[in-house]
Design a protein around this motif. Structure first.
Motif, mmCIF file in Angstrom:
data_model
loop_
_atom_site.group_PDB
_atom_site.id
_atom_site.type_symbol
_atom_site.label_atom_id
_atom_site.label_comp_id
_atom_site.label_asym_id
_atom_site.label_seq_id
_atom_site.Cartn_x
_atom_site.Cartn_y
_atom_site.Cartn_z
ATOM 1 N N LYS A 45 0.833 -1.211 0.000
ATOM 2 C CA LYS A 45 0.000 0.000 0.000
ATOM 3 C C LYS A 45 0.870 1.266 0.000
ATOM 4 C CE LYS A 45 -4.288 -1.785 0.648
ATOM 5 N NZ LYS A 45 -4.076 -2.975 -0.213
ATOM 6 N N ASN A 46 1.910 1.274 -0.790
ATOM 7 C CA ASN A 46 2.823 2.422 -0.853
ATOM 8 C C ASN A 46 3.571 2.353 -2.183
ATOM 9 O OD1 ASN A 46 4.977 0.456 -0.660
ATOM 10 N ND2 ASN A 46 4.460 0.325 1.515
ATOM 11 N N HIS A 47 4.471 3.301 -2.391
ATOM 12 C CA HIS A 47 5.281 3.260 -3.609
ATOM 13 C C HIS A 47 6.742 2.960 -3.268
ATOM 14 C CE1 HIS A 47 1.772 5.683 -5.152
ATOM 15 N NE2 HIS A 47 1.855 4.713 -6.030
ATOM 16 N N SER A 48 6.934 1.982 -2.431
ATOM 17 C CA SER A 48 8.284 1.598 -2.003
ATOM 18 C C SER A 48 9.026 0.866 -3.124
ATOM 19 C CB SER A 48 8.178 0.676 -0.787
ATOM 20 O OG SER A 48 7.458 -0.494 -1.166
ATOM 21 N N ALA A 49 10.304 0.601 -2.887
ATOM 22 C CA ALA A 49 11.103 -0.156 -3.862
ATOM 23 C C ALA A 49 10.489 -1.531 -4.102
ATOM 24 C CB ALA A 49 12.538 -0.280 -3.366
ATOM 25 N N ALA A 50 9.958 -2.137 -3.036
ATOM 26 C CA ALA A 50 9.336 -3.470 -3.162
ATOM 27 C C ALA A 50 8.111 -3.396 -4.089
ATOM 28 C CB ALA A 50 8.930 -3.988 -1.790
ATOM 29 N N PHE A 51 7.356 -2.297 -3.971
ATOM 30 C CA PHE A 51 6.190 -2.094 -4.832
ATOM 31 C C PHE A 51 6.621 -2.054 -6.303
ATOM 32 C CE2 PHE A 51 3.820 0.996 -7.385
ATOM 33 C CZ PHE A 51 2.542 0.468 -7.351
ATOM 34 N N TRP A 52 7.615 -1.230 -6.612
ATOM 35 C CA TRP A 52 8.045 -1.080 -8.013
ATOM 36 C C TRP A 52 8.684 -2.361 -8.549
ATOM 37 C CZ3 TRP A 52 5.600 2.263 -10.603
ATOM 38 C CH2 TRP A 52 5.225 3.482 -10.043
ATOM 39 N N ARG A 53 9.321 -3.134 -7.660
ATOM 40 C CA ARG A 53 9.882 -4.422 -8.096
ATOM 41 C C ARG A 53 8.766 -5.355 -8.575
ATOM 42 N NH1 ARG A 53 13.710 -3.889 -3.969
ATOM 43 N NH2 ARG A 53 12.440 -5.078 -2.492
ATOM 44 N N LEU A 54 7.656 -5.318 -7.834
ATOM 45 C CA LEU A 54 6.516 -6.168 -8.203
ATOM 46 C C LEU A 54 5.922 -5.729 -9.552
ATOM 47 C CD1 LEU A 54 4.420 -8.343 -7.622
ATOM 48 C CD2 LEU A 54 3.275 -6.766 -6.049
ATOM 49 N N VAL A 55 5.817 -4.403 -9.735
ATOM 50 C CA VAL A 55 5.308 -3.890 -11.017
ATOM 51 C C VAL A 55 6.240 -4.312 -12.148
ATOM 52 C CG1 VAL A 55 4.786 -1.790 -12.344
ATOM 53 C CG2 VAL A 55 4.111 -1.933 -9.931
ATOM 54 N N GLU A 56 7.538 -4.145 -11.910
ATOM 55 C CA GLU A 56 8.524 -4.445 -12.950
ATOM 56 C C GLU A 56 8.568 -5.943 -13.288
ATOM 57 O OE1 GLU A 56 12.490 -3.035 -12.200
ATOM 58 O OE2 GLU A 56 12.903 -2.968 -14.359
ATOM 59 N N ALA A 57 8.375 -6.770 -12.272
ATOM 60 C CA ALA A 57 8.378 -8.222 -12.515
ATOM 61 C C ALA A 57 7.228 -8.612 -13.453
ATOM 62 C CB ALA A 57 8.256 -8.964 -11.186
ATOM 63 N N THR A 58 6.133 -7.843 -13.383
ATOM 64 C CA THR A 58 4.972 -8.137 -14.231
ATOM 65 C C THR A 58 5.100 -7.448 -15.588
ATOM 66 O OG1 THR A 58 3.721 -8.082 -12.168
ATOM 67 C CG2 THR A 58 2.447 -8.254 -14.203
ATOM 68 N N LEU A 59 5.524 -6.196 -15.555
ATOM 69 C CA LEU A 59 5.666 -5.408 -16.792
ATOM 70 C C LEU A 59 7.075 -4.821 -16.849
ATOM 71 C CD1 LEU A 59 2.405 -3.231 -16.916
ATOM 72 C CD2 LEU A 59 2.898 -5.240 -18.313
ATOM 73 N N PRO A 60 8.017 -5.516 -17.445
ATOM 74 C CA PRO A 60 9.405 -5.019 -17.474
ATOM 75 C C PRO A 60 9.541 -3.616 -18.095
ATOM 76 C CG PRO A 60 9.298 -7.308 -18.174
ATOM 77 C CD PRO A 60 7.880 -6.848 -18.050
ATOM 78 N N ASP A 61 8.647 -3.246 -19.016
ATOM 79 C CA ASP A 61 8.763 -1.917 -19.653
ATOM 80 C C ASP A 61 7.793 -0.914 -19.026
ATOM 81 O OD1 ASP A 61 6.348 -2.872 -20.517
ATOM 82 O OD2 ASP A 61 6.594 -2.183 -22.588
ATOM 83 N N TYR A 62 7.482 -1.074 -17.737
ATOM 84 C CA TYR A 62 6.472 -0.203 -17.111
ATOM 85 C C TYR A 62 6.875 1.269 -17.133
ATOM 86 C CZ TYR A 62 8.930 0.780 -12.735
ATOM 87 O OH TYR A 62 9.817 1.256 -11.824
#
Ligand code: ZN
Length: 254
Positions: A221-238
């Motif tokens: 529930k934030n925009h932490s590094a862990a959050f962006w890692r999860l986004v990137e794992a799903t969409l590498p070109d996010y």
């Protein structure tokens, strides 16, 4: 037996709208006269978003009478035109016949057809959106088009969320479509996902970025590094998608 009329009753109670221009205080003013039997007494007029002066009048109102009204209200017309010209041009021209709107990142050409019926919106030949109905000024067209886009969003977005949630193996609450002023989407503490219907205007790959972003908030529930890692794992070109979406923001958001 009474002879049946060739036309439905509604056809006899309206005349085709009449358009023209008139010089008012040195400016050329476009007008549209919409006559209807439903209106019995007064003539009403206002500018629509395309700077056209729209008159709603009883069936038998003459054009000469409308022109006299325009001359009589010259000062008001000049004031209104000055106000309209000061407003942002984007809204002014968007919702008239022949103009394009964005739909799934592609242009959809508006075809506005006056007809003695309630307002209908239908996609036509893939690249056109046909709006038919009575008294269609730019404001009425905008309302109808927005309603249609919102309806498309309400149908499509939940399917998109279901697809990405499966891929990310994540649960979520409800999918809501609304019209927030500033943001594209949000995720509540109950994991209800809310999306702006205006995302229906952008290319689907950018909508996908927003969907993945909000689903990642189910876990973070934030925009932490862990959050962006999860986004990137799903969409590498996010990053690229996010940049493209930001560039479209001023065009699509109100
Ligand atoms: Zn976020």
């Amino acid at each position: 037996m009474r002879k049946k009329s060739l036309y439905p009753a509604a056809m006899q109670q309206t005349k085709p709208p009449e358009s023209g221009t008139m010089q008012v205080a040195g400016a050329e003013v476009a007008y549209l006269i919409v006559r209807s039997a439903k209106r019995r007494r007064s003539v009403e007029f206002r500018f629509d978003a395309a700077r056209q002066l729209v008159f709603r009048a009883p069936l038998r109102t003459s054009t000469a009478h409308i022109r006299r009204l325009m001359a009589k209200h010259e000062a008001w017309i000049v004031r209104q035109l000055a106000r309209l010209h000061a407003a942002p041009a984007k809204v002014m021209t968007a919702f008239v016949d022949g103009n394009n709107i964005d739909y799934l990142g592609k242009p959809l050409r508006l075809e506005v057809q006056q007809a003695p019926s309630r307002i209908k919106v239908a996609r036509h030949k893939g690249s056109r959106l046909r709006i038919t109905g009575e008294s269609l000024d730019a404001d009425a067209v905008r309302a109808a088009v927005h309603g249609w886009l919102r309806q498309q969003a309400t149908t499509r977005f939940p399917r998109r969320v279901a697809l990405w949630a499966r891929r990310m193996n994540l649960p979520y609450g409800r999918v809501l479509v609304s019209n927030p002023r500033r943001q594209w989407a949000s995720c509540s503490y109950k994991n209800d996902l809310r999306f702006s219907w205006r995302l229906i205007m952008v290319p689907p790959r950018l909508l996908d970025y927003v969907v993945v972003h909000e689903l990642a908030h189910v876990v973070q529930k934030n925009h932490s590094a862990a959050f962006w890692r999860l986004v990137e794992a799903t969409l590498p070109d996010y990053r690229q998608r996010r940049k493209e979406l930001q560039a479209l923001g001023s065009r699509v958001l109100p």
